[in-house]
Design an enzyme around this catalytic site. Sequence first.
Site, mmCIF file in Angstrom:
data_model
loop_
_atom_site.group_PDB
_atom_site.id
_atom_site.type_symbol
_atom_site.label_atom_id
_atom_site.label_comp_id
_atom_site.label_asym_id
_atom_site.label_seq_id
_atom_site.Cartn_x
_atom_site.Cartn_y
_atom_site.Cartn_z
ATOM 1 N N ARG A 152 9.933 10.331 18.888
ATOM 2 C CA ARG A 152 8.583 10.810 18.553
ATOM 3 C C ARG A 152 7.785 11.246 19.785
ATOM 4 O O ARG A 152 6.788 11.962 19.636
ATOM 5 C CB ARG A 152 7.828 9.728 17.761
ATOM 6 C CG ARG A 152 8.395 9.581 16.358
ATOM 7 C CD ARG A 152 7.674 8.538 15.525
ATOM 8 N NE ARG A 152 8.169 8.586 14.152
ATOM 9 C CZ ARG A 152 8.008 7.619 13.249
ATOM 10 N NH1 ARG A 152 7.355 6.505 13.569
ATOM 11 N NH2 ARG A 152 8.477 7.751 12.034
ATOM 12 N N ARG A 178 6.673 11.009 9.601
ATOM 13 C CA ARG A 178 5.353 10.917 10.259
ATOM 14 C C ARG A 178 5.058 12.158 11.098
ATOM 15 O O ARG A 178 3.911 12.538 11.269
ATOM 16 C CB ARG A 178 5.247 9.645 11.077
ATOM 17 C CG ARG A 178 5.523 8.394 10.235
ATOM 18 C CD ARG A 178 4.759 7.179 10.632
ATOM 19 N NE ARG A 178 5.258 6.010 9.938
ATOM 20 C CZ ARG A 178 4.890 5.620 8.705
ATOM 21 N NH1 ARG A 178 3.989 6.294 8.026
ATOM 22 N NH2 ARG A 178 5.415 4.550 8.156
ATOM 23 N N ASP A 229 3.415 3.062 14.476
ATOM 24 C CA ASP A 229 3.740 4.183 13.592
ATOM 25 C C ASP A 229 2.630 5.236 13.549
ATOM 26 O O ASP A 229 2.822 6.322 12.992
ATOM 27 C CB ASP A 229 4.013 3.672 12.166
ATOM 28 C CG ASP A 229 5.298 2.847 12.099
ATOM 29 O OD1 ASP A 229 6.151 3.000 12.994
ATOM 30 O OD2 ASP A 229 5.444 2.056 11.160
ATOM 31 N N GLN A 285 10.922 -5.758 12.797
ATOM 32 C CA GLN A 285 12.244 -5.663 12.172
ATOM 33 C C GLN A 285 13.190 -6.689 12.780
ATOM 34 O O GLN A 285 13.939 -7.352 12.065
ATOM 35 C CB GLN A 285 12.799 -4.246 12.317
ATOM 36 C CG GLN A 285 11.999 -3.232 11.505
ATOM 37 C CD GLN A 285 12.542 -1.827 11.594
ATOM 38 O OE1 GLN A 285 13.525 -1.568 12.288
ATOM 39 N NE2 GLN A 285 11.910 -0.910 10.894
#
Length: 449
Positions: free
Chosen positions: A367, A409, A336, A188
Amino acid sequence: MSAAVITLEKQKDLSDKLVIQRPPFGLSLQGRIRIPGDKSISHRALMLGAIAQGETEIQGLLLGEDPRSTASCFQAMGAEISELNTELVRVKGIGLGNLQEPVDVLNAGNSGTTLRLMLGLLASHAGRFFTVTGDNSLRSRPMSRVVKPLQQMGAQIWGRKGNSLAPLAIAGQALKPIHYHSPIASAQVKSCILLAGLATAGKTTVTEPALSRDHSERMLRAFGAELSVDPETNSVTVTGPAQLFGQKVVVPGDISSAAFWLVAGAIVPGSELVVENVGVNPTRTGILEALELMGADIQLENQREVAGEPVADIRVRSSNLKSCTIAGDIIPRMIDEIPILAVAAVFAQGTTIIRDAAELRVKESDRITVMAQQLNKMGAKVSELPDGMEITGGTPLVGTDVDSHTDHRIAMSLAIAALVANGVTTIHRAEAAAISYPSFFQTLTAIVN
Ligand code: S3P
């Protein structure tokens, strides 16, 4: 064998509750699965299509909420985008530097890629003013990683907490080229600066500490940009001003979505699945290498190249997994997929160690904390490390109430864990899956035997 019960229920607050009841003697997974289009490539196809000259045709676009956010932002700035479907989406490009000043705030929803890549384009639109925002999650995610290099190029950007949090306001400027040494391996960040460099006279270079996904580089070249890559130093240079021309883009299936089925097929005894049309760009295949290290039975079939991206069908059969250690350069190539890898590690013999993954703390949720908490509620042995997790496999999971924390996710990873948990697992806020995989639950129901 009695059947599994899988139900999805809308709640009063409009969230979804997914209940998975595994039958007492277990279940198995069989079938061929067609996964939705790659999220990263879908965003880039919409954006480059919008700023190119002429028409872009996109086949296989992901119809998830994130690419929809990208489409609506660029429509608000003058790009004409046909109705979104997987067959064919047409984007009428308005040409580089021609994005119109939107009359309202641009909302990137939950999508970090939309916001960060778009910032690079907006910053270089001299004389135009833009405001951008996102949902609760996106408004808490760090933007200084793109704001700082853009400011070095001469961009004017303001935001909360020292210009580091959205909402952000951007007064477009003519920018100057820089060589940016990024402290993090992030596609990104890299893509944001390259997109800013497109309209900037001269050579804009980004060097990253490890290679991140290279979809921007591939697609920018295909659209006609002058781009050079130095693989020795992980550097990419774009020469501006570029001329971009509309192209035909075919979006392969998303390996990040395939990963849920690859892990499910590996850990649910007696399973065999074929996941079709998966993008296997080497900057994304860390998950395949990690699962192979763990002893998963995975085969790539029908390998081919489609519109500049490598693609394969992937067959997985269940097997006994063993623990592994993953760290270093593989991490950006599977960032990811770490939540679902954590689920695989719960079913592997020994202790799996994941390091160098502090970036997980600034994704759609933290996460590391969320996966550790939710899996531990189910009886797993997961401990947090500052930059990863330590997971001791082999303790059976027990169904209970878990929560996605609105992270797509996490919702899907917990659904896969539920297939191997005893009893009933209830996943709250499961609707988050629609960010990247709107048909996840239908597919789940279709392959359970
Ligand atoms: C993405 C890059 C990755 C990834 C995200 C999509 C992209 O983020 O986690 O889901 O499309 O460029 P970072 O660049 O922040 O690592």
